[in-house]
Design an enzyme around this catalytic site. Sequence first.
Site, PDB file in Angstrom:
ATOM      1  N   GLU A   1       0.795  -1.252   0.000  1.00 25.43           N
ATOM      2  CA  GLU A   1       0.000   0.000   0.000  1.00 25.43           C
ATOM      3  C   GLU A   1       0.819   1.291   0.000  1.00 25.43           C
ATOM      4  O   GLU A   1       0.620   2.171   0.841  1.00 25.43           O
ATOM      5  CB  GLU A   1      -0.954  -0.021   1.204  1.00 25.43           C
TER       6      GLU A   1
ATOM      7  N   GLU B   1      -5.752 -11.195  -1.306  1.00 26.37           N
ATOM      8  CA  GLU B   1      -6.574 -11.031  -0.090  1.00 26.37           C
ATOM      9  C   GLU B   1      -8.060 -11.046  -0.449  1.00 26.37           C
ATOM     10  O   GLU B   1      -8.814 -10.167  -0.061  1.00 26.37           O
ATOM     11  CB  GLU B   1      -6.214  -9.713   0.622  1.00 26.37           C
TER      12      GLU B   1
HETATM   13  C1  GLA Z   1      -4.820  -4.921   4.269  1.00 28.54           C
HETATM   14  C2  GLA Z   1      -3.577  -5.673   4.677  1.00 28.54           C
HETATM   15  C3  GLA Z   1      -3.893  -6.980   5.323  1.00 28.54           C
HETATM   16  C4  GLA Z   1      -5.031  -6.871   6.324  1.00 28.54           C
HETATM   17  C5  GLA Z   1      -6.211  -6.229   5.668  1.00 28.54           C
HETATM   18  C6  GLA Z   1      -7.372  -6.076   6.605  1.00 28.54           C
HETATM   19  O1  GLA Z   1      -5.383  -5.381   3.140  1.00 28.54           O
HETATM   20  O2  GLA Z   1      -2.714  -5.905   3.595  1.00 28.54           O
HETATM   21  O3  GLA Z   1      -2.767  -7.466   5.966  1.00 28.54           O
HETATM   22  O4  GLA Z   1      -4.595  -6.123   7.410  1.00 28.54           O
HETATM   23  O5  GLA Z   1      -5.835  -4.944   5.238  1.00 28.54           O
HETATM   24  O6  GLA Z   1      -7.437  -7.023   7.557  1.00 28.54           O
END
Ligand code: GLA
Length: 362
Positions: A165, A273
């Site tokens: 990020e 994710e």
């Molecule tokens: C982001 C992070 C993850 C997690 C999510 C929410 O996407 O990369 O590690 O913390 O937020 O749980």
Amino acid sequence: MRKRFFYLLLPVVMIWCIAGGCQPAETSASLDHGEVPALYEVYQDYFPIGAAVNSWTIKSHKELIEKHFNSLTAENEMKFESIQPSPGRYTFDRADAIVELAEKNGMLVRGHTLVWHSQTPAWVFRDEEGRPASRELLLKRMEEHITTVVSRYRGRVYAWDVVNEAVADGQGGYLRTDSPWYRIIGPDYIAHAFIFAHQADPEAKLFYNDYSAVDPAKSGKIYRLLKELLEQGVPVHGVGIQGHWDIDYPSARQVEAAIKKYASLGLEVQITELDISVYPWQDRRRLQSKPENRLEKQAERYRELFEVFRRNKDVVTGVTFWGVADDRTWKDNFPVRGRKDWPLVFDEEHRPKAAFWKIVDF
Ligand code: GLA
């Protein structure tokens, strides 16, 4: 007479019992998963199927994890605050337990994450006197942390989310300027992180990972970042599209366009994710009970997205769910504290949902 009747029936009853007829009725939680295909086996010719797990779910969801997944990501256990909570004090136990479970089952491990503005302790950005750390000090700490962690798991963690990020949202500027890494080191912190990780494990695949990575405005910036890194000869091998999506957003077409755009740089793409909320983006209302109609819509979304992933299997090298089953998901608290959500493909009783069947029947 009654007794004789009983003895006559006894063999029949015994045979029925042996065949399983006198077992207590199965509760949903003890359902035998025997007839349910293993998700990762269904995707054997496509890409590994992963799950984010944590210190609790590797116990409470062990059966499901071992049956359906062939890649694991630590939900929090490899983040900076978990691994080096105070200067030089490394705590690997919880991360090790996840890696050991994976190794016992012949699964891959994705490392998550080395450099991020969040879940990193405040001490990292301060010197011994409590003043803001200098660029030199922070680079030194970054190198030490990355070298220690990546070397420990060398040959065991096959891919790392090196930087998480770093790009600004939507219409904002280019890179996220509220990251202390950026503020103290400057924009080249990203390149440094990849170089340190590559030095520690030259075989590991190194990823840049972000959310909203299929959003046209943000994906343009992520593309620019990756292109610049590649032009500078920085060892970056892939892009992680987080995939915290919902029943309305994003469209399959948008996802496919982003995958192709990143792949045009010669990079691998992974969905790192994945979860699909039953709540539309920015809807803060709370559903009181399980919304069957939305779960059907969710199943359809999973179907169309996996169709895109399969169609692009030459560049999509992994799909990881952010969690295992709906009884334990971070989405229960996002963005509304305590609100229940049902974003995964196994339900609260660990049974396959409609979404599961949509992604295995193709
Ligand atoms: C982001 C992070 C993850 C997690 C999510 C929410 O996407 O990369 O590690 O913390 O937020 O749980």
